[in-house]
Structure formats: C-alpha cells, structure tokens
Design an enzyme around this catalytic site. Structure first.
Site, PDB file in Angstrom:
ATOM      1  N   TRP A   1       0.796  -1.232   0.000  1.00 35.89           N
ATOM      2  CA  TRP A   1       0.000   0.000   0.000  1.00 35.89           C
ATOM      3  C   TRP A   1       0.826   1.278   0.000  1.00 35.89           C
ATOM      4  O   TRP A   1       0.254   2.365  -0.051  1.00 35.89           O
ATOM      5  CB  TRP A   1      -0.932   0.020   1.222  1.00 35.89           C
ATOM      6  CG  TRP A   1      -0.314  -0.533   2.470  1.00 35.89           C
ATOM      7  CD1 TRP A   1      -0.554  -1.771   3.007  1.00 35.89           C
ATOM      8  CD2 TRP A   1       0.666   0.083   3.314  1.00 35.89           C
ATOM      9  NE1 TRP A   1       0.218  -1.969   4.127  1.00 35.89           N
ATOM     10  CE2 TRP A   1       0.984  -0.837   4.337  1.00 35.89           C
ATOM     11  CE3 TRP A   1       1.323   1.314   3.309  1.00 35.89           C
ATOM     12  CZ2 TRP A   1       1.902  -0.578   5.347  1.00 35.89           C
ATOM     13  CZ3 TRP A   1       2.249   1.575   4.307  1.00 35.89           C
ATOM     14  CH2 TRP A   1       2.532   0.650   5.299  1.00 35.89           C
ATOM     15  N   ASN A   2       2.143   1.177   0.097  1.00 36.96           N
ATOM     16  CA  ASN A   2       2.885   2.425   0.374  1.00 36.96           C
ATOM     17  C   ASN A   2       2.959   3.387  -0.822  1.00 36.96           C
ATOM     18  O   ASN A   2       2.995   4.602  -0.634  1.00 36.96           O
ATOM     19  CB  ASN A   2       4.271   2.137   0.961  1.00 36.96           C
ATOM     20  CG  ASN A   2       5.120   1.250   0.102  1.00 36.96           C
ATOM     21  OD1 ASN A   2       4.615   0.545  -0.765  1.00 36.96           O
ATOM     22  ND2 ASN A   2       6.410   1.268   0.337  1.00 36.96           N
TER      23      ASN A   2
ATOM     24  N   GLY B   1       6.022  -6.823  -0.797  1.00 36.98           N
ATOM     25  CA  GLY B   1       5.289  -6.750   0.470  1.00 36.98           C
ATOM     26  C   GLY B   1       6.180  -7.199   1.607  1.00 36.98           C
ATOM     27  O   GLY B   1       7.411  -7.123   1.526  1.00 36.98           O
ATOM     28  N   SER B   2       5.555  -7.693   2.665  1.00 38.74           N
ATOM     29  CA  SER B   2       6.321  -8.042   3.867  1.00 38.74           C
ATOM     30  C   SER B   2       7.072  -9.359   3.677  1.00 38.74           C
ATOM     31  O   SER B   2       6.682 -10.202   2.848  1.00 38.74           O
ATOM     32  CB  SER B   2       5.376  -8.147   5.056  1.00 38.74           C
ATOM     33  OG  SER B   2       4.481  -9.213   4.841  1.00 38.74           O
TER      34      SER B   2
ATOM     35  N   LYS C   1      -2.963  -7.709  -8.274  1.00 37.83           N
ATOM     36  CA  LYS C   1      -3.749  -7.728  -7.030  1.00 37.83           C
ATOM     37  C   LYS C   1      -3.110  -6.689  -6.114  1.00 37.83           C
ATOM     38  O   LYS C   1      -2.103  -6.936  -5.467  1.00 37.83           O
ATOM     39  CB  LYS C   1      -3.692  -9.128  -6.396  1.00 37.83           C
ATOM     40  CG  LYS C   1      -4.886  -9.498  -5.548  1.00 37.83           C
ATOM     41  CD  LYS C   1      -5.105  -8.644  -4.326  1.00 37.83           C
ATOM     42  CE  LYS C   1      -4.161  -8.977  -3.207  1.00 37.83           C
ATOM     43  NZ  LYS C   1      -4.305  -8.029  -2.059  1.00 37.83           N
ATOM     44  N   PRO C   2      -3.713  -5.477  -6.050  1.00 42.46           N
ATOM     45  CA  PRO C   2      -3.149  -4.458  -5.172  1.00 42.46           C
ATOM     46  C   PRO C   2      -3.514  -4.721  -3.712  1.00 42.46           C
ATOM     47  O   PRO C   2      -4.364  -5.564  -3.429  1.00 42.46           O
ATOM     48  CB  PRO C   2      -3.833  -3.180  -5.667  1.00 42.46           C
ATOM     49  CG  PRO C   2      -5.157  -3.648  -6.188  1.00 42.46           C
ATOM     50  CD  PRO C   2      -4.922  -5.031  -6.749  1.00 42.46           C
TER      51      PRO C   2
ATOM     52  N   CYS D   1      10.181   1.005   1.501  1.00 37.58           N
ATOM     53  CA  CYS D   1      10.997  -0.170   1.834  1.00 37.58           C
ATOM     54  C   CYS D   1      12.446   0.235   2.031  1.00 37.58           C
ATOM     55  O   CYS D   1      13.165  -0.374   2.827  1.00 37.58           O
ATOM     56  CB  CYS D   1      10.856  -1.222   0.748  1.00 37.58           C
ATOM     57  SG  CYS D   1      11.160  -0.570  -0.899  1.00 37.58           S
TER      58      CYS D   1
ATOM     59  N   GLU E   1      10.147  -8.852  -3.556  1.00 35.70           N
ATOM     60  CA  GLU E   1      10.738  -7.581  -3.098  1.00 35.70           C
ATOM     61  C   GLU E   1      10.146  -7.330  -1.715  1.00 35.70           C
ATOM     62  O   GLU E   1       8.965  -7.001  -1.592  1.00 35.70           O
ATOM     63  CB  GLU E   1      10.379  -6.434  -4.047  1.00 35.70           C
ATOM     64  CG  GLU E   1      10.385  -6.771  -5.534  1.00 35.70           C
ATOM     65  CD  GLU E   1      11.709  -7.278  -6.057  1.00 35.70           C
ATOM     66  OE1 GLU E   1      12.747  -6.878  -5.499  1.00 35.70           O
ATOM     67  OE2 GLU E   1      11.711  -8.090  -6.990  1.00 35.70           O
ATOM     68  N   LEU E   2      10.970  -7.465  -0.675  1.00 33.20           N
ATOM     69  CA  LEU E   2      10.413  -7.534   0.682  1.00 33.20           C
ATOM     70  C   LEU E   2      10.866  -6.366   1.564  1.00 33.20           C
ATOM     71  O   LEU E   2      11.255  -5.320   1.075  1.00 33.20           O
ATOM     72  CB  LEU E   2      10.787  -8.885   1.299  1.00 33.20           C
ATOM     73  CG  LEU E   2      10.457 -10.105   0.420  1.00 33.20           C
ATOM     74  CD1 LEU E   2      10.926 -11.388   1.059  1.00 33.20           C
ATOM     75  CD2 LEU E   2       8.970 -10.160   0.103  1.00 33.20           C
TER      76      LEU E   2
ATOM     77  N   GLU F   1      11.708  -4.362  11.102  1.00 32.42           N
ATOM     78  CA  GLU F   1      11.329  -3.250  10.229  1.00 32.42           C
ATOM     79  C   GLU F   1      10.245  -2.429  10.933  1.00 32.42           C
ATOM     80  O   GLU F   1       9.267  -2.983  11.435  1.00 32.42           O
ATOM     81  CB  GLU F   1      10.787  -3.789   8.904  1.00 32.42           C
ATOM     82  CG  GLU F   1      10.453  -2.686   7.913  1.00 32.42           C
ATOM     83  CD  GLU F   1       9.862  -3.213   6.607  1.00 32.42           C
ATOM     84  OE1 GLU F   1       8.988  -4.091   6.664  1.00 32.42           O
ATOM     85  OE2 GLU F   1      10.276  -2.745   5.535  1.00 32.42           O
TER      86      GLU F   1
HETATM   87  P1  NAD Z   1       1.817  -7.466   3.103  1.00 29.99           P
HETATM   88  O1  NAD Z   1       2.798  -8.572   2.956  1.00 29.99           O
HETATM   89  O2  NAD Z   1       0.926  -7.483   4.281  1.00 29.99           O
HETATM   90  O3  NAD Z   1       0.838  -7.415   1.837  1.00 29.99           O
HETATM   91  C1  NAD Z   1       1.349  -7.264   0.531  1.00 29.99           C
HETATM   92  C2  NAD Z   1       0.359  -7.827  -0.462  1.00 29.99           C
HETATM   93  O4  NAD Z   1       0.274  -9.238  -0.302  1.00 29.99           O
HETATM   94  C3  NAD Z   1      -1.060  -7.292  -0.297  1.00 29.99           C
HETATM   95  O5  NAD Z   1      -1.606  -7.071  -1.568  1.00 29.99           O
HETATM   96  C4  NAD Z   1      -1.764  -8.440   0.405  1.00 29.99           C
HETATM   97  O6  NAD Z   1      -3.151  -8.470   0.213  1.00 29.99           O
HETATM   98  C5  NAD Z   1      -1.092  -9.632  -0.228  1.00 29.99           C
HETATM   99  N1  NAD Z   1      -1.166 -10.881   0.526  1.00 29.99           N
HETATM  100  C6  NAD Z   1      -1.269 -11.043   1.867  1.00 29.99           C
HETATM  101  N2  NAD Z   1      -1.257 -12.357   2.172  1.00 29.99           N
HETATM  102  C7  NAD Z   1      -1.135 -13.033   1.009  1.00 29.99           C
HETATM  103  C8  NAD Z   1      -1.049 -14.412   0.672  1.00 29.99           C
HETATM  104  N3  NAD Z   1      -1.080 -15.366   1.600  1.00 29.99           N
HETATM  105  N4  NAD Z   1      -0.906 -14.748  -0.638  1.00 29.99           N
HETATM  106  C9  NAD Z   1      -0.848 -13.789  -1.587  1.00 29.99           C
HETATM  107  N5  NAD Z   1      -0.934 -12.467  -1.332  1.00 29.99           N
HETATM  108  C10 NAD Z   1      -1.073 -12.091  -0.051  1.00 29.99           C
HETATM  109  O7  NAD Z   1       2.655  -6.123   3.014  1.00 29.99           O
HETATM  110  P2  NAD Z   1       2.124  -4.629   3.216  1.00 29.99           P
HETATM  111  O8  NAD Z   1       1.888  -4.412   4.673  1.00 29.99           O
HETATM  112  O9  NAD Z   1       1.044  -4.366   2.260  1.00 29.99           O
HETATM  113  O10 NAD Z   1       3.394  -3.767   2.730  1.00 29.99           O
HETATM  114  C11 NAD Z   1       4.449  -3.369   3.554  1.00 29.99           C
HETATM  115  C12 NAD Z   1       5.676  -4.207   3.292  1.00 29.99           C
HETATM  116  O11 NAD Z   1       6.049  -4.106   1.924  1.00 29.99           O
HETATM  117  C13 NAD Z   1       6.885  -3.722   4.070  1.00 29.99           C
HETATM  118  O12 NAD Z   1       7.538  -4.819   4.638  1.00 29.99           O
HETATM  119  C14 NAD Z   1       7.773  -3.084   3.006  1.00 29.99           C
HETATM  120  O13 NAD Z   1       9.141  -3.064   3.290  1.00 29.99           O
HETATM  121  C15 NAD Z   1       7.458  -3.927   1.829  1.00 29.99           C
HETATM  122  N6  NAD Z   1       7.818  -3.234   0.577  1.00 29.99           N
HETATM  123  C16 NAD Z   1       8.901  -3.694  -0.120  1.00 29.99           C
HETATM  124  C17 NAD Z   1       9.295  -3.052  -1.284  1.00 29.99           C
HETATM  125  C18 NAD Z   1      10.492  -3.541  -2.086  1.00 29.99           C
HETATM  126  O14 NAD Z   1      10.616  -3.155  -3.249  1.00 29.99           O
HETATM  127  N7  NAD Z   1      11.366  -4.350  -1.516  1.00 29.99           N
HETATM  128  C19 NAD Z   1       8.577  -1.945  -1.753  1.00 29.99           C
HETATM  129  C20 NAD Z   1       7.483  -1.500  -1.012  1.00 29.99           C
HETATM  130  C21 NAD Z   1       7.102  -2.169   0.158  1.00 29.99           C
END
Ligand code: NAD
Length: 489
Positions: free
Chosen positions: A163-164, A236-237, A187-188, A292, A258-259, A389
């Site tokens: 979401w960032n 994501g995370s 899937k956002p 991130c 990309e985490l 983090e």
């Molecule tokens: P998140 O992992 O909670 O969610 C990310 C996405 O994954 C969402 O769309 C969510 O609905 C989906 N998701 C959740 N569970 C899932 C599953 N079991 N299977 C498939 N999809 C699933 O992360 P967040 O809280 O939305 O974002 C923050 C994180 O993203 C932070 O850790 C940040 O560092 C990271 N991030 C990394 C980068 C990078 O380029 N490395 C860039 C931006 C953000």
C-alpha cells in the site's frame, strides 16, 4: 450420558442461527477503503473470489498470444499511449493516491510521475532488451551451428503489491511485464486498491488490448493469483513473501520477491554534516517512513555524533505534519493504517522502556493514524526499533567508534535491501559500499538507486529473492529462455 444429550441438542439448535450469520454465497463481499488521515470512506471495492480469479486468468490467456505477436514495437505504441494517459490524468491520479493513503500532496504526485517515467523507459527499450542473443560458439565443433537465445514471455504474470505507493508500486512491475509480452493480473493491497483500479481504467480508456486486469481483495485473493498465474512478482512483507515462495515451490512456478528492509545510514566524521542531516531526515521521514528503502538506523562516528544529532533533530522538528488538500502545505501525513501506527508506537515504547531517549516526536500526531516524526538516541542493537522493520517515521541513532564498527553493525541485520554512506571521500564511500550486505548502496544520498531503472532493485537476505529492473533483466525476468541451434549453412 443424561447430561451430555441436552448439550448436543442445544448445539444442534444453534447451528441454523450461526449459518444465517454467514454471508449468503452469492452476495458479493466488499471492502471499504478509508482515508487514514481523516477516517472518511473514500471507496468500496469487491472482494474477487478464487473462482473469479481463475476465470480472469483464463481470459487473459486468450488475449496474450496476440499481445506477444505484435512484438515490442507494437506494444511500445500502446505503452506510450498509456504514458500519455498518465500524464493527462496526473492530478486525478494524485487525488486518488492521496485519498486512500493520507499522504501530503507532494508525495501523492510522486506516484504518477514515477510510473510515467518507467513506462517511457521500458516502452522505448524493450525491443533492444528482448532481441535474440547470438552467443559465439566456444568449441570448434559448435562453429558449424548458429546459436540463438530467444526470450519468450510467461503467458500470465501475477503482480501482488503493498500500500505504500498504491499507483507506483503496481505500475513499476506491471509495465515491464507487459513490455515483455506477458498478460498481467494485478492484485493491489486491500488497504489501497483504488489507484490500481484507476490504472485499469486508463488501460481500458486508451483502448489497449485486454491483457491487463485488476482483482481486489486481501490475502485470499492474492493466494488465488499465486495459484493460477505463471510467474509471481510480489512486493510486500517478508512474512507474506515466505508464504508465496512456498506456494510457488509447490507449483514449480518462478517468482521474484521484493520484501522488507531496515536500511542503515553510516555517517563518517569526514562527511558534510549538513548534507547528511538533511538527506537522512528526508530518507527517514519521506512518506512517513513507509518506504521499503527508508533509512531505519543511523550509525554516526563518535567525533561528529553530537553535532550530527543536533542537526538531524532540528531538521526533523522543522517538518510540517498534517492533511493536505491539492495545495502542498505539509511534509508528513498519516500512516497507511492503524496496524502500522501500533507497530511504530510499540517500537518507540519498547526502546524507551529499555533506556532509549526520544529527542523529538515519540507519540501519535493527533489526527487519524499519524505518528510524529521521531528521533531516538541511546539505542542498542537488541531493541525492536533496530532488529525489526518499523516502516514508520522513526530514526534511531547510534554512536560508533569507527568505520569498522559502523560496517559491522550495519551488517548485523536479517535484512539487506539498501544502505547509505555519508563521507567527504567518495572512493572511501565506494569501498565501504562493497563491504555492506545490501542490494543497493547510495553514497551521500538516499533513494538514488530507486530512480534509475538501469540498476537492479532487489534485496539480500530476508529483503528478497530476485530483483526488479536492472535494464534488460527487468523484462527478461518475465521471459523463459529458449536455446535454438541451427546449421550455419
Ligand atoms: P503485506 O505482505 O501485508 O501485503 C502485501 C500484499 O500481499 C497485499 O496485496 C496483500 O493483500 C497480499 N497478501 C497477503 N497475504 C497473502 C497471501 N497469503 N498470498 C498472496 N498475497 C497475499 O505487506 P504490506 O503491509 O502491504 O506492505 C508493507 C511491506 O512491503 C513492508 O515490509 C515493506 O518493506 C514492503 N515493501 C517492499 C518493497 C520492495 O521493493 N522491496 C517496496 C514497497 C514495500
């Protein structure tokens, strides 16, 4: 036995009532989207079911071969039209980004600008990046053969985003995959789905082939995307990334993750301290620290520690926090959701309980989910604000004896996304960069790797697997390589 029978009866009687409380099978489930700065409802989106995801993927599969067949030059036309659409709609797109994130106006404008830049980069270069390779034969026997490596796209790429940066994050991965010739299902984040839906609106409005679609929902919808697509690009995370890696391994489907990150900044005694204090304040507080590659730990050589901390604290105190309209009045806005605010508060509270001092900030800002820009000192390496983090507006600062200790502590993390080194000697900076466990290192700057698509952006350790961009690799990663040998004559 006489006592047990009525208990069973009671349970049986309750069952219909419990069933009635469940959603009716054909009632569409929805998600509410709120501005985290004001709490206002800004949209409602459907939750796409697993069956609907499967159907969407089948539909994309039908149209992908033609998209591939028009080649990079044909796709370039569509991508550049989409770039025009992004430019024409920048203000509307920034409105949507702002409404679902609570960002200041200036930060919301970055999303469409960043996306626009990347579309141009890959639209214009994909033909060169995807051209066949003709490697030279290495043995005399092979000299009679023509050798070719062909880059053939995966039919449907699944892109899952956080979401960032609700418009930029999707665009930054969707566009290279489309440029490669794949169809894309996005899937956002369930927290910010509206900007991604705007992207889909734009793609349809320009009349482009239906090879890009968006599905909305939370983890279950994301899980269905992982289940049905041919390559997973996930941002994501780390915790979710791990689940996705396991699911992809089950299906033998490739992925790129990309985490999270915990980026260190190293400030050496020979640094320009004004520049370092401005750059690190920006690197820690931009987007309320929800990047991130935000600066999340600062290591300062002892001789300049006091002076640097004073300058940094002054810069952080000077930041204006609030809710913007279309005019840019603030530097820092809200956090994306309440969960995020709770993490930031916990990291600050745990640090203070263990002896850290708050020099500025340290508490909620008084509107929505916002948290005050915070500087922490007297921090040690076991505190959660250093080991986990934070993804919020906090800058923990540590004093180090010398360069060697700074490098050792910077590398003492499960993460390895990026880092910065601040020094008056750029050769020294580059030498230190090579000692750091990080996918990117910026000397006397933050984020500069992010705005150069010719460079790879990927994390080491728990920060990721694979990388996005990196020039040709940014489109080749969405392709299978095929080796063809043919007679020379
Ligand atoms: P998140 O992992 O909670 O969610 C990310 C996405 O994954 C969402 O769309 C969510 O609905 C989906 N998701 C959740 N569970 C899932 C599953 N079991 N299977 C498939 N999809 C699933 O992360 P967040 O809280 O939305 O974002 C923050 C994180 O993203 C932070 O850790 C940040 O560092 C990271 N991030 C990394 C980068 C990078 O380029 N490395 C860039 C931006 C953000």
């Amino acid at each position: 036995a006489a006592k047990k029978a009525p208990a069973r009866k009671t349970a049986a009687k309750k069952a219909p009532a419990q069933q009635a409380a469940q959603p009716v099978a054909d009632a569409p489930a929805t998600l509410e989207v709120r501005n985290p700065g004001t709490g206002a409802l800004v949209g409602t989106v459907p939750v796409t079911s697993a069956d609907e995801v499967a159907a969407k993927v089948r539909e994309l599969r039908l149209f992908q071969p033609e998209w591939e067949a028009i080649g990079p030059d044909g796709r370039k036309e569509w991508l550049l039209k989409f770039q025009d659409w992004l430019i024409d709609n920048t203000d509307t797109l920034a409105d949507v980004v702002q409404s679902e994130t609570g960002k200041p106006r200036v930060d919301s404008l970055i999303d469409p600008a960043f996306a626009t830049d990347l579309v141009g980069y890959y639209a214009r270069r994909a033909a060169k990046f995807l051209a066949d390779d003709h490697p030279s034969p290495h043995s005399p026997l092979a000299r009679v053969k023509k050798l070719t490596t062909v880059y053939k796209p995966y039919p449907v790429v699944g892109v899952i985003t956080p979401w960032n940066f609700p418009l930029a994050m999707p665009a930054l991965d969707v566009i290279p995959a489309l440029a490669a010739g794949a169809a894309v299902l996005l899937k956002p984040s369930e927290v910010t789905p509206l900007s991604a839906l705007e992207m889909a609106r734009g793609w349809a409005e320009i009349g482009a082939p239906p090879v890009f679609a968006v599905v909305t929902g939370a983890g279950a919808t994301g899980g269905a995307v992982v289940e049905h697509t041919d390559y997973i690009q996930f941002t994501g995370s780390t915790a979710t990334g791990r689940k996705i890696a396991v699911a992809c391994a089950e299906r033998m489907v490739p992925y790129s993750l990309e985490l999270g990150g915990k980026d260190p900044a190293i400030v050496l005694a020979d640094a320009d301290l004004d520049r370092a204090a401005h750059g690190i304040a920006f690197g820690g507080m931009f987007n309320s620290g929800q990047v991130c590659i935000s600066v999340e730990r600062v290591y300062v050589e002892a001789p300049v520690y006091d002076e640097f901390v004073a300058k940094l604290t002054a810069n952080v105190k000077a930041l204006r926090q609030g809710i913007d309209g279309r005019e840019s009045k603030h530097d820092v806005g809200a956090l994306a959701n309440e969960n995020q605010t709770n993490i930031v508060q916990r990291h600050v509270d745990e640090a203070v309980a263990a002896g850290a001092k708050v020099l500025t900030g340290g508490k909620r800002a008084g509107f929505g989910t916002a948290f005050e820009p915070t500087v922490l000192v007297d921090v040690d390496h076991t505190m959660s604000c250093i080991t986990e983090e934070t993804f919020g507006p906090t800058l923990p600062v540590l004093k180090v004896a010398d360069e060697a200790e700074a490098v050792r502590l910077a590398n003492d993390s499960i993460y390895g996304l990026s880092a910065s080194v601040w020094t008056g000697d750029k050769d020294r900076g580059e030498r230190i960069a090579r000692q750091l466990n990080a996918g990117a290192v910026n000397i006397n700057d933050v984020f500069s790797n992010l705005f150069n698509f010719a460079l790879p952006m990927g994390g080491w350790g728990q920060s990721g697997v694979g990388a996005r961009w990196g020039g040709a690799n940014g489109v080749r990663k969405y392709c299978r390589q095929q080796a063809i040998t043919a007679p020379m004559l």
